[in-house]
Design a protein around this motif. Structure first.
Motif, short mmCIF file in Angstrom:
data_model
loop_
_atom_site.label_atom_id
_atom_site.label_comp_id
_atom_site.label_asym_id
_atom_site.label_seq_id
_atom_site.Cartn_x
_atom_site.Cartn_y
_atom_site.Cartn_z
N ILE A 78 4.79 44.95 21.88
CA ILE A 78 4.55 45.80 23.05
C ILE A 78 4.91 45.02 24.30
O ILE A 78 4.42 43.89 24.49
CB ILE A 78 3.08 46.24 23.13
CG1 ILE A 78 2.71 47.11 21.94
CG2 ILE A 78 2.81 46.99 24.44
CD1 ILE A 78 1.24 47.46 21.88
N SER A 80 -2.88 55.51 21.91
CA SER A 80 -1.89 55.25 22.95
C SER A 80 -1.81 56.48 23.83
O SER A 80 -1.82 57.61 23.34
CB SER A 80 -0.51 54.94 22.36
OG SER A 80 -0.55 53.74 21.59
N ARG A 89 -3.15 52.36 28.26
CA ARG A 89 -1.89 52.68 27.59
C ARG A 89 -2.04 52.51 26.08
O ARG A 89 -1.54 53.31 25.31
CB ARG A 89 -0.78 51.76 28.10
CG ARG A 89 -0.38 51.97 29.55
CD ARG A 89 0.73 51.01 29.94
NE ARG A 89 1.01 51.06 31.36
CZ ARG A 89 1.85 50.23 31.99
NH1 ARG A 89 2.49 49.30 31.28
NH2 ARG A 89 2.04 50.33 33.28
N HIS A 90 -2.74 51.44 25.71
CA HIS A 90 -2.94 51.17 24.29
C HIS A 90 -4.36 50.67 24.07
O HIS A 90 -4.87 49.86 24.85
CB HIS A 90 -1.96 50.13 23.76
CG HIS A 90 -0.52 50.52 23.92
ND1 HIS A 90 0.09 51.47 23.14
CD2 HIS A 90 0.42 50.07 24.79
CE1 HIS A 90 1.35 51.60 23.51
NE2 HIS A 90 1.58 50.77 24.51
N ILE A 120 -3.22 49.31 16.66
CA ILE A 120 -3.27 50.29 17.74
C ILE A 120 -3.94 51.56 17.21
O ILE A 120 -3.47 52.16 16.25
CB ILE A 120 -1.86 50.62 18.26
CG1 ILE A 120 -1.22 49.37 18.87
CG2 ILE A 120 -1.92 51.74 19.30
CD1 ILE A 120 0.23 49.56 19.28
#
Length: 314
Positions: A47, A300, A289-290, A297
């Motif tokens: 990422i 998201s 965002r995450h 994850i």
């Protein structure tokens, strides 16, 4: 270095200059170092944080989850009383809101509370201390619902269920028996609210009963002794950092959970925010965002707005 499962590049950190790289493997942080922009290790997923802030996950230390979504049922007067700031008005609000517990079912609590925990996952909340009212009206419906949700969200959110005598122990004598049964069924914490009792002597008995029950069963105590607001007028950078700690590492300690500091060897639980600073994060209140739990994850979020032709451009 073994190939990480997840690699985050170009991230900002609280109180640290520059850009940072974090690697996670087997559910733990395996590397946290300044990002020198070399290619870095190959990873299962990479990422680019693009300068966004990476921080510890959030902790909600005080959530009345059994009451989620009940404002329309309780009526606005309860909210108006509760927000006056006076303890007497808070007692009145609690009495008014109790109407929603008459005829309450486990299924109704589940239907209201489950979306709240799903939103908690989306917003990067890793642990919740969730209060469930225990009294003659609610009986153990709230407890049973939250225990079920604790199992359902295990591995995503650490739900700690509080057996909570919201309407008092001495005011409703059956409550103490129900509180004991709630702990037997698996409640993690014994709650208390001594100021709800009619007299100081009853408030003292309330405290003693709650503490003794917790001692016998090896449980923590969550005793609510006031409803004061703190740091709501934070303005300086130092105050905002303290406020951010209060909803992350400090809140974790309050509920007896090890604070999830970002360091090699720590659990790979963290959020990559949609902001570059704490001030910006607290101003925008955007979902991260995450959201990462145990190096994976789990949520998201992206946000995109398209402006019409009449809107001036930057």
């Amino acid at each position: 270095m073994e190939a990480p499962d997840l690699l985050v590049r170009n991230a900002a950190r609280r109180g640290r200059p520059g850009r940072w790289m974090l690697a996670a493997r087997d559910g733990r942080i395996s590397l946290l170092t300044e990002d020198d922009h070399d290619p870095g290790p190959a990873a299962g997923m990479t990422i680019d944080a693009d300068g966004a802030l990476i921080t510890e996950p959030f902790v909600d230390a005080h959530l009345h989850l059994c009451k989620a979504g009940t404002l329309e049922l309780a009526g606005s007067s309860a909210l108006e009383d509760y927000t006056t700031g006076a303890m007497g008005a808070a007692m009145s609000a609690i009495h008014t809101a109790a109407v929603v517990k008459h005829g309450q079912t486990v299924e109704a609590v589940l239907a209201r509370a489950r979306p709240v925990l799903l939103e908690s996952v989306r917003h990067g909340v890793r642990a919740v201390q969730a209060f469930a009212d225990v009294d003659a009206k609610a009986q153990l419906t709230g407890i049973d619902a939250l225990l079920a949700l604790r199992r359902e969200f295990a591995g995503l959110i650490d739900v700690q269920v509080v057996a909570f005598p919201q309407d008092g122990l001495l005011r409703e004598p059956v409550t103490e028996e129900l509180l004991v049964e709630a702990v037997r069924r698996g409640a993690d914490v014994v709650g208390g609210i001594p100021w709800i009792e009619w007299t100081d002597a009853d408030a003292e008995r309330h405290v003693n009963s709650v503490v003794e029950l917790a001692r016998r069963h090896g449980r923590r105590v969550a005793m609510l002794v006031d409803d004061a607001a703190h740091l709501l007028d934070a303005r300086t950078d130092a105050a905002l950092e303290k406020l951010y700690d209060m909803v992350t590492v400090t809140a974790a300690r309050v509920i007896g959970r090890p604070a999830a500091h970002l360091m090699a060897g720590a659990p790979a639980d963290f959020v990559i925010l949609d902001s570059r600073t704490v001030r910006e994060a607290l101003t925008r209140h955007s979902p991260p965002r995450h959201v990462v739990v145990a190096g994976k994850i789990v949520a998201s979020t992206t946000s995109h707005t398209t402006f019409g032709d009449a809107v001036p451009r930057m």
